[in-house]
Design an enzyme around this catalytic site. Sequence first.
Site, PDB file in Angstrom:
ATOM      1  N   GLY A 251     -23.114 -11.299 -63.670  1.00 45.18           N
ATOM      2  CA  GLY A 251     -22.289 -11.408 -62.587  1.00 45.18           C
ATOM      3  C   GLY A 251     -22.572 -12.648 -61.814  1.00 45.18           C
ATOM      4  O   GLY A 251     -22.066 -13.056 -60.776  1.00 45.18           O
ATOM      5  N   CYS A 252     -23.748 -13.404 -62.019  1.00 47.37           N
ATOM      6  CA  CYS A 252     -23.866 -14.649 -61.225  1.00 47.37           C
ATOM      7  C   CYS A 252     -23.363 -15.781 -62.009  1.00 47.37           C
ATOM      8  O   CYS A 252     -23.443 -15.970 -63.237  1.00 47.37           O
ATOM      9  CB  CYS A 252     -25.570 -14.804 -61.124  1.00 47.37           C
ATOM     10  SG  CYS A 252     -26.185 -13.755 -59.896  1.00 47.37           S
ATOM     11  N   VAL A 253     -22.727 -16.867 -61.267  1.00 50.22           N
ATOM     12  CA  VAL A 253     -22.196 -18.180 -61.854  1.00 50.22           C
ATOM     13  C   VAL A 253     -23.208 -19.143 -61.753  1.00 50.22           C
ATOM     14  O   VAL A 253     -23.803 -19.078 -60.862  1.00 50.22           O
ATOM     15  CB  VAL A 253     -20.624 -18.529 -61.321  1.00 50.22           C
ATOM     16  CG1 VAL A 253     -19.854 -17.143 -61.841  1.00 50.22           C
ATOM     17  CG2 VAL A 253     -20.824 -18.209 -59.767  1.00 50.22           C
TER      18      VAL A 253
END
Length: 110
Positions: A108-110
Amino acid sequence: MAIEVNGTTIETDEEGYLTNLEEWSPELAELMAQEDDLELTENHWEVINFLREYYEEYQIAPAIRVLTKQIGKRFGKEKGNSKYLYELFPYGPAKQACRYAGLPKPTGCV
């Protein structure tokens, strides 16, 4: 990419995450923090050690919401909020702390 620690070369991906999680050491975390102009305090280590334990148990790095909630449960309400975590890890608590902990980038981290 690679980081040199105590004469050993440790491979990282293009974002600075370890390619081999077994190569992590507290010295490596300190070195990564220095590169970000941070000095790791006891509060940083609480989060880093928590992340390592969490990963060991669940084989996944927690997303920021989970991290915030779990830190609050373990260390108290005053530490279980994103303001506190961003003060410790200004480049994003989940991403930066996971990198220091030698874990993969959180989902979920970009």
